[in-house]
Write an enzyme that holds these catalytic residues in place. Structure first.
Site, PDB file in Angstrom:
ATOM      1  N   VAL A 171       0.825  -1.212   0.000  1.00  0.00           N
ATOM      2  CA  VAL A 171       0.000   0.000   0.000  1.00  0.00           C
ATOM      3  C   VAL A 171       0.861   1.264   0.000  1.00  0.00           C
ATOM      4  O   VAL A 171       0.351   2.370   0.145  1.00  0.00           O
ATOM      5  CB  VAL A 171      -1.005   0.050   1.183  1.00  0.00           C
ATOM      6  CG1 VAL A 171      -2.004  -1.074   1.049  1.00  0.00           C
ATOM      7  CG2 VAL A 171      -0.315   0.014   2.521  1.00  0.00           C
ATOM      8  N   ASP A 223       2.308 -10.696  10.823  1.00  0.00           N
ATOM      9  CA  ASP A 223       3.215 -11.697  10.246  1.00  0.00           C
ATOM     10  C   ASP A 223       4.080 -12.280  11.363  1.00  0.00           C
ATOM     11  O   ASP A 223       4.626 -11.523  12.173  1.00  0.00           O
ATOM     12  CB  ASP A 223       4.174 -11.060   9.228  1.00  0.00           C
ATOM     13  CG  ASP A 223       3.452 -10.442   8.035  1.00  0.00           C
ATOM     14  OD1 ASP A 223       2.258 -10.737   7.859  1.00  0.00           O
ATOM     15  OD2 ASP A 223       4.094  -9.653   7.311  1.00  0.00           O
ATOM     16  N   GLU A 229       7.036 -13.612  11.182  1.00  0.00           N
ATOM     17  CA  GLU A 229       8.449 -13.225  11.063  1.00  0.00           C
ATOM     18  C   GLU A 229       8.722 -11.823  11.582  1.00  0.00           C
ATOM     19  O   GLU A 229       9.836 -11.508  11.964  1.00  0.00           O
ATOM     20  CB  GLU A 229       8.910 -13.245   9.599  1.00  0.00           C
ATOM     21  CG  GLU A 229       8.887 -14.581   8.920  1.00  0.00           C
ATOM     22  CD  GLU A 229       7.567 -14.810   8.184  1.00  0.00           C
ATOM     23  OE1 GLU A 229       6.542 -14.220   8.594  1.00  0.00           O
ATOM     24  OE2 GLU A 229       7.576 -15.583   7.225  1.00  0.00           O
ATOM     25  N   GLY A 260      21.047  -8.693 -15.795  1.00  0.00           N
ATOM     26  CA  GLY A 260      20.426  -9.993 -15.573  1.00  0.00           C
ATOM     27  C   GLY A 260      21.465 -11.080 -15.389  1.00  0.00           C
ATOM     28  O   GLY A 260      22.654 -10.879 -15.660  1.00  0.00           O
ATOM     29  N   CYS A 312      24.921  -3.307 -17.902  1.00  0.00           N
ATOM     30  CA  CYS A 312      25.627  -4.481 -17.378  1.00  0.00           C
ATOM     31  C   CYS A 312      25.474  -5.653 -18.352  1.00  0.00           C
ATOM     32  O   CYS A 312      26.157  -5.681 -19.370  1.00  0.00           O
ATOM     33  CB  CYS A 312      25.137  -4.800 -15.973  1.00  0.00           C
ATOM     34  SG  CYS A 312      26.364  -5.731 -15.058  1.00  0.00           S
ATOM     35  N   GLY A 317      23.319  -6.050 -20.499  1.00  0.00           N
ATOM     36  CA  GLY A 317      22.973  -5.436 -21.785  1.00  0.00           C
ATOM     37  C   GLY A 317      24.203  -4.928 -22.514  1.00  0.00           C
ATOM     38  O   GLY A 317      24.251  -4.902 -23.747  1.00  0.00           O
ATOM     39  N   MET A 318      25.226  -4.508 -21.765  1.00  0.00           N
ATOM     40  CA  MET A 318      26.495  -4.090 -22.370  1.00  0.00           C
ATOM     41  C   MET A 318      27.260  -5.315 -22.841  1.00  0.00           C
ATOM     42  O   MET A 318      27.776  -5.369 -23.948  1.00  0.00           O
ATOM     43  CB  MET A 318      27.311  -3.312 -21.328  1.00  0.00           C
ATOM     44  CG  MET A 318      28.710  -2.943 -21.755  1.00  0.00           C
ATOM     45  SD  MET A 318      29.922  -4.179 -21.195  1.00  0.00           S
ATOM     46  CE  MET A 318      31.414  -3.236 -21.269  1.00  0.00           C
ATOM     47  N   GLN A 319      27.277  -6.342 -21.992  1.00  0.00           N
ATOM     48  CA  GLN A 319      28.029  -7.548 -22.344  1.00  0.00           C
ATOM     49  C   GLN A 319      27.476  -8.162 -23.631  1.00  0.00           C
ATOM     50  O   GLN A 319      28.237  -8.603 -24.500  1.00  0.00           O
ATOM     51  CB  GLN A 319      27.964  -8.557 -21.190  1.00  0.00           C
ATOM     52  CG  GLN A 319      28.628  -8.033 -19.909  1.00  0.00           C
ATOM     53  CD  GLN A 319      28.447  -8.970 -18.720  1.00  0.00           C
ATOM     54  OE1 GLN A 319      27.698  -9.944 -18.780  1.00  0.00           O
ATOM     55  NE2 GLN A 319      29.132  -8.672 -17.623  1.00  0.00           N
ATOM     56  N   ARG A 346      29.745 -10.292 -12.295  1.00  0.00           N
ATOM     57  CA  ARG A 346      30.844 -11.223 -12.095  1.00  0.00           C
ATOM     58  C   ARG A 346      31.769 -11.202 -13.310  1.00  0.00           C
ATOM     59  O   ARG A 346      32.967 -11.370 -13.189  1.00  0.00           O
ATOM     60  CB  ARG A 346      30.221 -12.612 -11.948  1.00  0.00           C
ATOM     61  CG  ARG A 346      30.993 -13.592 -11.171  1.00  0.00           C
ATOM     62  CD  ARG A 346      30.103 -14.768 -10.786  1.00  0.00           C
ATOM     63  NE  ARG A 346      29.322 -14.458  -9.611  1.00  0.00           N
ATOM     64  CZ  ARG A 346      28.003 -14.636  -9.505  1.00  0.00           C
ATOM     65  NH1 ARG A 346      27.300 -15.106 -10.524  1.00  0.00           N
ATOM     66  NH2 ARG A 346      27.383 -14.341  -8.386  1.00  0.00           N
ATOM     67  N   HIS A 370      25.724  -0.084 -13.227  1.00  0.00           N
ATOM     68  CA  HIS A 370      24.283   0.196 -13.248  1.00  0.00           C
ATOM     69  C   HIS A 370      24.013   1.674 -12.963  1.00  0.00           C
ATOM     70  O   HIS A 370      23.785   2.044 -11.814  1.00  0.00           O
ATOM     71  CB  HIS A 370      23.578  -0.648 -12.180  1.00  0.00           C
ATOM     72  CG  HIS A 370      23.554  -2.105 -12.491  1.00  0.00           C
ATOM     73  ND1 HIS A 370      22.599  -2.677 -13.305  1.00  0.00           N
ATOM     74  CD2 HIS A 370      24.375  -3.109 -12.113  1.00  0.00           C
ATOM     75  CE1 HIS A 370      22.830  -3.979 -13.404  1.00  0.00           C
ATOM     76  NE2 HIS A 370      23.900  -4.274 -12.695  1.00  0.00           N
ATOM     77  N   GLU A 385      21.455   3.320 -13.396  1.00  0.00           N
ATOM     78  CA  GLU A 385      20.076   3.578 -12.948  1.00  0.00           C
ATOM     79  C   GLU A 385      19.983   3.803 -11.443  1.00  0.00           C
ATOM     80  O   GLU A 385      19.078   4.485 -10.972  1.00  0.00           O
ATOM     81  CB  GLU A 385      19.134   2.440 -13.367  1.00  0.00           C
ATOM     82  CG  GLU A 385      19.380   1.071 -12.730  1.00  0.00           C
ATOM     83  CD  GLU A 385      20.342   0.179 -13.513  1.00  0.00           C
ATOM     84  OE1 GLU A 385      21.169   0.723 -14.281  1.00  0.00           O
ATOM     85  OE2 GLU A 385      20.283  -1.052 -13.339  1.00  0.00           O
TER      86      GLU A 385
HETATM   87  N1  GLN Z   1      25.428 -11.843 -15.410  1.00  0.00           N
HETATM   88  C1  GLN Z   1      26.364 -10.829 -15.740  1.00  0.00           C
HETATM   89  C2  GLN Z   1      27.589 -10.868 -14.830  1.00  0.00           C
HETATM   90  O1  GLN Z   1      27.562 -11.506 -13.813  1.00  0.00           O
HETATM   91  C3  GLN Z   1      25.714  -9.465 -15.702  1.00  0.00           C
HETATM   92  C4  GLN Z   1      25.237  -9.048 -14.350  1.00  0.00           C
HETATM   93  C5  GLN Z   1      24.299  -7.889 -14.367  1.00  0.00           C
HETATM   94  O2  GLN Z   1      23.708  -7.575 -15.385  1.00  0.00           O
HETATM   95  N2  GLN Z   1      24.113  -7.236 -13.246  1.00  0.00           N
HETATM   96  O3  GLN Z   1      28.589 -10.262 -15.100  1.00  0.00           O
END
Ligand code: GLN
Length: 557
Positions: free
Chosen positions: A16, A149, A151, A356, A383, A385-387, A464, A509, A511
């Site tokens: 909420v 809750d 917890e 991701g 990240c 997306g760059m790779q 990583r 990142h 963002e």
């Molecule tokens: N999976 C990729 C890495 O580990 C990118 C990670 C991410 O996008 N935060 O480098």
């Protein structure tokens, strides 16, 4: 002054807007000249959300010091324009790990370890750490979940104890509840709120203020009823009507004199007049009819928009600055692999491929990068997306579709994205992550450097894998520019393409550092490129802050 504490609890149902309420309240106090910090207490047993699926939890928000935290910390940082640290997010997992660790070391000298006092003391110790590490004068503490809750009980018990530990004049409890609307009788109901306050009282906490969220405005009579039944002052019953303009919430709370009530209860007076001009501008600008731009967000968790909370907010900030309406089109990367969703991609004016982990949907994202490159569509890679932008470009340049990141193909003969040599022998997943702020040197004359207007920046990381330096030369010979590198020259932080209006990816990142009234420079530059591509009228806004009477400017596509 003695540190003051405001504790936020939730009643009736979750979702909420307790986090946003806490964040907005923090802003009200900052506007009055107080140094504030916000802490989130999360009752789940995980040590942090870093290992949780975004489907479970939404985005993992990363702080300067590398802490992987709840997405509410993103709201706090954006609303209040502050930088928080790792003590600002506590989970049951952390608390128990600490106490059990001490028990194993024999620190408790044979005592029986119990929830009260050992767990509650550890929770209180962590709350006290916020004041010590941030020097904040007013600390806002939000407990995740809702009252009732299982917890959450040790956290609520700790907050209860803090009133007698710290004194009534230094603590304030705000309960955020929900007033349901019954369609058949067209009534807003207060009963669930009464019940949740009763529940709170049964564990010894009496709220000082009730923020009552509802989808419809309600009358004074209902406020009086809540005040009477829940035993709070009438001026401490705060209606919060649902708004689709997130950044309107501080203005709504201001109108209800929330901060004045809080300060009066604390015996404090405002040190300065709040200045809401930026925020009013943001809200008016959000509501204004504006030319529309369409951006596709190609991800893996697109069903749950919260999984990309900061990316969405950063895009919104940049769109507001440029005076355009953002339409975000969520595209599932696995659909693209099946040939679906391309109609959406073909319609948009810009593409974002966010961060991701894991191989699902990777090829769909690579195909997206190919589409953006070959069709000159603005592309922002964050990240992962760059790779993948690098993987796509290398596949094209080397004429070899086996090019990959070793995250997705361990034995690829062309590992253009790989673990750094010194990371390879570490097996603990956490141990290999590059987390938190790292410096990045910008290369003059590049899109990135022009956007930042700075030589050296610090950005937040969570990954990583890295750009494999063996491929630096060959890719640069064919038009890849490394516009941001680590000061020691070892790591590629930003890559962009020549001969493309905007194809740029960051290993970090950006963002996480965008603010509503101060959009991140790379998002701002990206959205500007998108506006040009779309051929819409937009404000270029160079060097000027929103709110400072921005001059509309017409640009040709
Ligand atoms: N999976 C990729 C890495 O580990 C990118 C990670 C991410 O996008 N935060 O480098």
């Amino acid at each position: 002054m003695t540190t003051k504490y405001i504790f936020f609890t939730g009643g009736v149902v979750s979702s909420v807007g307790k986090g946003v309420t806490a964040a907005a309240t923090g802003r009200l106090l900052k506007e009055r000249g107080f140094k504030v910090a916000v802490q989130k207490l999360d009752p789940y047993i995980n040590v942090d959300p870093g290992t949780m699926s975004p489907y479970q939890h939404g985005e993992v928000f990363v702080l300067d010091d590398g802490a992987e935290t709840d997405l509410d910390l993103g709201h706090y940082e954006r609303f209040i324009d502050i930088r928080l640290n790792k003590v600002c997010n506590v989970t049951t997992g952390q608390v128990y790990a600490e106490v059990i660790g001490k028990e194993r070391r024999g620190d408790y000298l044979g005592g029986t370890i119990q929830v009260i006092p050992h767990i509650t003391n550890e929770i209180k110790r962590r709350i006290a750490m916020v004041a010590r590490t941030t020097n904040a004068e007013i600390i806002l503490v939000e407990v995740g979940g809702t009252v009732g809750d299982i917890e959450g009980l040790p956290f609520l018990e700790s907050l209860r104890q803090l009133r007698s530990d710290l004194g009534k004049e230094n603590t304030l409890y705000i309960h955020v509840t929900w007033l349901p609307y019954i369609g058949a009788t067209q009534e807003i109901k207060t009963k669930p709120t009464q019940h949740s306050v009763r529940e709170l009282r049964s564990i010894g906490i009496t709220p000082d203020m009730i923020v009552a969220r509802s989808d419809f405005p309600f009358e004074k009579g209902l406020r009086e009823k809540i005040a009477l039944f829940c035993d709070v002052d009438i001026e401490a019953v705060i209606p919060m009507v649902t708004t689709n303009v997130l950044y309107e919430v501080p203005l709504m709370l201001e109108e209800e004199h929330v901060a004045d009530y809080i300060l009066q209860r604390f015996g404090l007076t405002a040190r300065q007049e709040p200045d809401w001009s930026d925020w009013k501008w943001l809200v008016d600008e959000t509501k204004r009819e504006k030319p529309k731009i369409k951006i596709a967000l190609v991800g893996k968790y697109v069903e749950l928009h919260d999984a990309y909370m900061s990316v969405r907010e950063a895009l919104k900030h940049a769109a507001l600055k440029h005076g355009v309406e953002l339409e975000l089109c969520w595209v599932h990367s696995t659909d693209l692999e099946k040939g679906q969703g391309w109609d959406v991609i073909k319609e948009v004016d810009g593409i974002v491929v966010p961060g991701g982990f894991g191989s699902r949907g990777i090829e769909g994202k690579i195909q997206t990068a190919r589409y953006a490159r070959t069709n000159q569509v603005p592309y922002l890679g964050l990240c992962l997306g760059m790779q993948l932008m690098v993987v796509e470009f290398a596949r094209y340049i080397l004429g070899d579709e086996r090019v990959n990141s070793t995250e997705f193909d361990r034995s690829t003969p062309q590992p253009v994205i790989d673990l750094m040599p010194d990371q390879k022998n570490i097996t603990d997943m956490g141990g290999t992550m590059r987390l938190g702020l790292y410096p990045c040197q910008l290369v003059p004359g590049t899109i990135a450097a022009n956007a930042y207007q700075q030589d050296l920046v610090e950005e937040r990381h969570r990954h990583r894998f890295e750009f494999n330096n063996k491929y630096r030369q060959v890719l640069s010979e064919h038009g890849m520019i490394y516009s941001g590198i680590s000061p020691d020259g070892k790591l590629v932080e930003i890559a962009e393409l020549k001969d493309h209006p905007f194809m740029l990816g960051t290993q970090f990142h950006p963002e996480f550092l965008s603010r509503p009234n101060n959009p991140h420079p790379l998002f701002s530059a990206f959205v500007e490129a998108v506006c040009k591509h779309a051929g819409v009228e937009y404000r270029s806004g160079e060097g000027e802050k929103p709110g400072a009477e921005p001059e509309p400017e017409v640009k040709e596509a």
